[in-house]
Design a protein around this motif. Structure first.
Motif: not given
Length: 455
Positions: A257, A381, A383-384, A388, A396, A399-400, A437, A441
């Protein structure tokens, strides 16, 4: 799907803020070095700003492995602390350090041997003065990679254990020294017979600081008895393949990622190189200002990762979900306020980093664009970070690639080629990257399946 209610829970918010503010302060202190360095480079000249900016982007790409391992360490430590297993948390830290040191040394040696080829591959289009400055800086900075990996691995483990204050204090001490060393080595101190070394002096200052930071963190692990991860010489230091595999299961997707992200940033930098030195310098000013706005967002994402990870370790799934949404609410409010301030004071902020009127004018548009999209950066940030912490890092990772490469890189390149928009094309690409993104997310977090994943 959870119904989103914008009503704050004071008790949960208090705990989030208690964990977040030291991380916010740590990032402010950490990035002060980059900010001061950029300001100093601006006083040397536009070529210095462009060269150091290029190198920092490349170094960030080389460091992706470390961030992946650090994320794996943070997630696993948070889980086992939530389970009440302190000894397993300490073993997790040691295994991470073993793996990261080996990779750090290998990358440092590889980068040193092929430094000219690497810089030519990515920045061969830069003018020769910028290239030579970048090469000098790059060769010195490579020496601190093994120390840097120890630094972020230990910090990640501390945060996963719920201790964000100790990393902040160490970062503060080291960065004060770093700023002093930057000033001394860049501009010189004739009274002490220290010559002005310019860009090379900045690289030396950063390297010394990284070595000191890693050393201090290790010492603190042994002498600070109050830490949850306090180490002793009686601890188990043997290699644990199963535990390494558990870390790697999170670390590899985390590395990919970050590689996707940093690779995208790097290629975008290559595109910007073709736009000229002014565009390169303006972009560096813009991302440095946005880094200032990113501090609180990063701090809240760290707090969210810790609280969600520990709650999942306790198998309190509703508690984990509650923390994730509370973190999102607080961070969106903060990001909205910061975004407004960035737009209002865009010219003043640009002037901090450069005295060149053309660079300042170009930078203002970049800063304003970042200001408008700050709330989306908060959603992205937080939601990711939730995903994680739960181990849903493969989503993640994928989708990144979709968001950053299809929008930020390809869209920016296409718009510039078709319409010759210059930096406007880059900012359009960044807008669509953040938008896509953040939506992906948020939808994933709302589904709630992440709460039941095993790591």
């Amino acid at each position: 799907m959870k119904k989103f209610k914008f009503r704050l829970d004071k008790n949960a918010d208090k705990k989030i803020i208690q964990l977040a503010w030291p991380s916010i302060m740590e990032q402010i202190l950490e990035m002060m070095v980059g900010m001061v360095s950029t300001i100093f480079m601006g006083r040397i000249g536009t070529n210095a700003v462009a060269a150091v900016g290029m190198d920092n982007m490349l170094i960030s790409f080389l460091q992706t492995v470390f961030f992946g391992l650090s994320m794996g360490t943070t997630v696993i430590v948070a889980r086992v602390i939530g389970e009440g297993n302190k000894e397993e948390a300490k073993r997790t830290l040691m295994q991470s350090i073993y793996m990261a040191l080996v990779i750090g040394i290998l990358l440092s040696v590889f980068g040193k041997i092929f430094s000219v080829s690497i810089l030519k591959l990515f920045f061969g289009g830069a003018n020769i003065k910028v290239f030579n400055i970048a090469l000098s800086y790059f060769n010195i900075i490579l020496l601190n990679l093994p120390f840097f990996v120890v630094d972020i691995t230990v910090s990640g483990a501390m945060r996963g254990a719920g201790d964000t204050k100790t990393p902040m204090i160490i970062t503060g001490i080291v960065n004060i020294l770093n700023i002093i060393l930057n000033a001394v080595f860049i501009f010189g101190v004739p009274v002490l017979h220290i010559p002005a070394m310019g860009v090379v002096g900045s690289a030396i200052a950063v390297t010394i600081s990284r070595i000191l930071s890693a050393t201090l963190r290790i010492i603190v692990l042994y002498v600070h008895k109050g830490l949850k991860l306090n180490l002793t010489f009686k601890d188990d230091y043997s290699i644990k393949p199963k535990l390494m595999k558990r870390i790697v299961n999170i670390g590899i997707p985390g590395f990919i990622e970050q590689a996707v992200m940093q690779g995208g940033f790097l290629i975008l930098e290559v595109v910007i190189v073709t736009m000229g030195t002014t565009a390169m310098a303006a972009y560096q000013v813009g991302i440095n200002v946005n880094a200032l706005a990113y501090f609180p967002i990063f701090g809240f994402s760290i707090a969210n990762t810790t609280l969600v990870g520990q709650s999942l370790g306790e198998r309190k799934f509703k508690k984990a979900e509650h923390y994730s949404y509370e973190s999102l609410k607080i961070t969106m409010i903060v990001a909205f306020v910061i975004g407004i301030l960035m737009v209002i004071f865009s010219k003043q902020l640009a002037s901090i980093y450069s005295s060149d009127p053309v660079v300042i004018k170009e930078s203002v548009g970049i800063i304003c664009t970042f200001g408008v999209i700050e709330p989306m950066l908060a959603i992205l940030n937080i939601c990711s970070a939730t995903l994680k912490a739960a181990g849903d890092i493969k989503y993640v990772m994928v989708t990144s690639f979709v968001g950053l490469w299809s929008c930020r890189v390809f869209l920016s390149f296409g718009f510039n080629q078709l319409f010759a928009l210059g930096m406007k094309a880059v900012m359009i690409g960044i807008f669509f990257d953040f938008s896509s993104r953040s939506i992906m997310y948020l939808l994933r977090m709302n589904k709630g399946e992440w709460k039941y994943l095993k790591v």
